[in-house]
Design a protein around this motif. Sequence first.
Motif, PDB file in Angstrom:
ATOM      1  N   GLY A  27       4.534 -24.025 -14.956  1.00  0.00           N
ATOM      2  CA  GLY A  27       5.111 -23.051 -15.871  1.00  0.00           C
ATOM      3  C   GLY A  27       4.232 -22.742 -17.065  1.00  0.00           C
ATOM      4  N   ARG A  28       3.043 -23.339 -17.111  1.00  0.00           N
ATOM      5  CA  ARG A  28       2.152 -23.118 -18.240  1.00  0.00           C
ATOM      6  C   ARG A  28       1.362 -21.820 -18.072  1.00  0.00           C
ATOM      7  N   VAL A  29       1.053 -21.154 -19.196  1.00  0.00           N
ATOM      8  CA  VAL A  29       0.249 -19.928 -19.184  1.00  0.00           C
ATOM      9  C   VAL A  29      -1.189 -20.284 -18.815  1.00  0.00           C
ATOM     10  N   THR A  30      -1.729 -19.594 -17.810  1.00  0.00           N
ATOM     11  CA  THR A  30      -3.100 -19.862 -17.357  1.00  0.00           C
ATOM     12  C   THR A  30      -4.045 -18.690 -17.603  1.00  0.00           C
ATOM     13  N   GLU A  31      -3.499 -17.483 -17.741  1.00  0.00           N
ATOM     14  CA  GLU A  31      -4.374 -16.327 -17.922  1.00  0.00           C
ATOM     15  C   GLU A  31      -3.790 -15.337 -18.921  1.00  0.00           C
ATOM     16  N   ILE A  32      -4.657 -14.807 -19.799  1.00  0.00           N
ATOM     17  CA  ILE A  32      -4.355 -13.629 -20.617  1.00  0.00           C
ATOM     18  C   ILE A  32      -5.353 -12.559 -20.216  1.00  0.00           C
ATOM     19  N   ARG A  33      -4.853 -11.495 -19.615  1.00  0.00           N
ATOM     20  CA  ARG A  33      -5.736 -10.394 -19.201  1.00  0.00           C
ATOM     21  C   ARG A  33      -5.245  -9.097 -19.832  1.00  0.00           C
ATOM     22  N   LEU A  34      -5.911  -8.706 -20.918  1.00  0.00           N
ATOM     23  CA  LEU A  34      -5.620  -7.446 -21.601  1.00  0.00           C
ATOM     24  C   LEU A  34      -6.934  -6.682 -21.821  1.00  0.00           C
ATOM     25  N   PRO A  35      -7.647  -6.346 -20.749  1.00  0.00           N
ATOM     26  CA  PRO A  35      -8.948  -5.694 -20.919  1.00  0.00           C
ATOM     27  C   PRO A  35      -8.807  -4.302 -21.514  1.00  0.00           C
ATOM     28  N   GLY A  36      -9.873  -3.882 -22.202  1.00  0.00           N
ATOM     29  CA  GLY A  36      -9.854  -2.558 -22.808  1.00  0.00           C
ATOM     30  C   GLY A  36      -9.900  -1.447 -21.785  1.00  0.00           C
ATOM     31  N   PHE A  37     -10.596  -1.669 -20.672  1.00  0.00           N
ATOM     32  CA  PHE A  37     -10.684  -0.643 -19.635  1.00  0.00           C
ATOM     33  C   PHE A  37      -9.546  -0.816 -18.647  1.00  0.00           C
ATOM     34  N   ILE A  38      -8.723   0.217 -18.537  1.00  0.00           N
ATOM     35  CA  ILE A  38      -7.532   0.165 -17.696  1.00  0.00           C
ATOM     36  C   ILE A  38      -7.675   1.216 -16.603  1.00  0.00           C
TER      37      ILE A  38
END
Length: 644
Positions: free
Chosen positions: A72-83
């Motif tokens: 249940g732990r957070v493993t990834e933050i993906r908020l790239p500028g290019f969408i």
Amino acid sequence: MQHQLLSVLIVLTVYAASLGAANVHGICTPQDLKGLTGFKAGIRLDTSGRLEKWVGLKCCEWEGISCDNATGRVTEIRLPGFISTSDDVYQSEIRGWLSPSITLLSSLEVIDLGGLMNLAGTIPPSIGFCLQKLRKVYLYGNQISGMLPESIGKLWRLEELLLYENKLSGSLPPSLGNLRNLNAMIMYSNQFSGTVPDSFTNLTGLVHLDLHNNSFIGAIPEKIGQLHNMKELDLSNNFLGGRIPLSITNLTAISVLYLDTNNLDGEIPSPSRLDQMPSLSFLRLHNNQLTGEISPNFANLISLQRVSLAHNRLKGSIPSSLGALSALTELYLDDNHLSGIIPESMGQLSQLLILSISNNMIRGPLPQEMSSLFNLQIINLSFNQFNFSSIPQWLLRLPSLSQIYMAGCGIQGEIPESLKIMPSPIQELDLSGNHLTGNLPSWLGTLTQLYLLNLSRNSLVADVPESITKLNALGVLDLHSNKLTGNVGQVFKMEQRFPQGPLTYIDLSDNRFTEGIEQIGIGAECGVQSLNLSCNFLSGRLPTTIKMCSSLKSLDLSKNNLGFNLPDALANLSSLEVLKLQRNRFTGSIPEGFLKLSKLRDLNLSNNLLVGQIPAGKPLANFPGSSFSGNTGLCGKPLNPCKR
């Protein structure tokens, strides 16, 4: 004792079960929730709208967040500028600060905040202690500042570190040498300073090291050749000095090596055996201060495809052994002190697409063996000591050749008619600085794929043929410093015929044109950005239709016989950066609208018949008196005050 161990196991089992249950419902652990909400609190603007959806307790369901199903732990933050969308790719923007609370996410493996443009702050000093599971960090293309933390060396699982295009500073921490399992490290386009540390040589698992476009000084570490797994090394665009270490030839896995645009000196190390650097395909050493000769051993780099040794101080002959580089497609040797002749073995480079050896001291003739270069597309032989007299006919029969640069090669006579029947339609032709005579031939209009035509600094005469108006692909036209006469209007008729065409650069200066100025801008809006008609015999009025050339950045009409008032239409050229009208016969006052030319950085109105007060204010106030001198009727700053 056994009872205590059993109790611990029960507690751990219950805790693990609770985490799994939390993940089933997408609910964050309290620590991760605190870390993510703290990160969001540091952001003032998110143009993608992703962060405004971060509400509630189910952070594992938030956009850009991934969790481990088991813990249940957070493993990834993906908020790239290019969408990417189904229709397009666009760049979003985040304004704010990278909060240190991100270090609360202790199970984090991937941070992707690259290309957000305005994400500021520093990399948390404790990142290496708190986020020891990190494998990939993408923070490139932002406004991150400060130093790279010493604790980065604790990230023993790190595979990729992308920090390019930021404002990072300081030296790289010695602890980087502890990252033995680093698979890729890309840190280019920052503002790092200091020397490249020897600790990099401890990165025995390093595959990709990219530090280009920074401010590194000092020498390349002598032990760099110990990085046997290195495949890509880019140290270009820094201030590195000294010699290229000989040990670099021990990089047996290297395929990309970019050391260009530094202050490197000494000779180029060349492998003595075929098993040294056997996979090197792309080599850039240009823009340095390298000396000595190109060693015959250079040909041991058997996999080379693209090589640039341009803009150095290399001397001697081109070694004949280069003919053994059977995979070579691009060879750049420009701006050195190379001499001798081109070896016959050059004809063995059957894959060669580009050969550029301009600005050397190479003599002719060209070897006939080069007639077998069937794939050659671009050849640049300009400014050597060839003295061809005429272009070799076999050269014009090469089946793929479309760009020819033979400036300053001693070519004489008329423009060869064989140019119009080349097997591959010619796209760029530079025969400037030769001894060409005669007219501009009417068959030039048949070169419909021609983008660049440079025939400047020759002895061409007569009018510009009407057929030139058929060159719908022409983008650059340079005919300056000839003896051309008649009407410049033919060129502007081309612009009228193809108003959406690519023509952006026109230089007809230093000729003997007398008429056609009234054709500027007639018809649809023109896209010319640079126009130079200086040093001719043009007369008449500068037409108001010049306002149609709204893309103009540089306009030079100096040293002609133009007269009448300066048209107010010039004030409509909002992109104008250079305006030179000196040594004409312009009368009247300077239009007040010139104050709207906010981008103007070079102005010369001297030696005309202008009168009245110079409009007060910028940009005119930024220019010295010499920009207005020689107009006896002008007054006001920066000239003498006007009399009342």
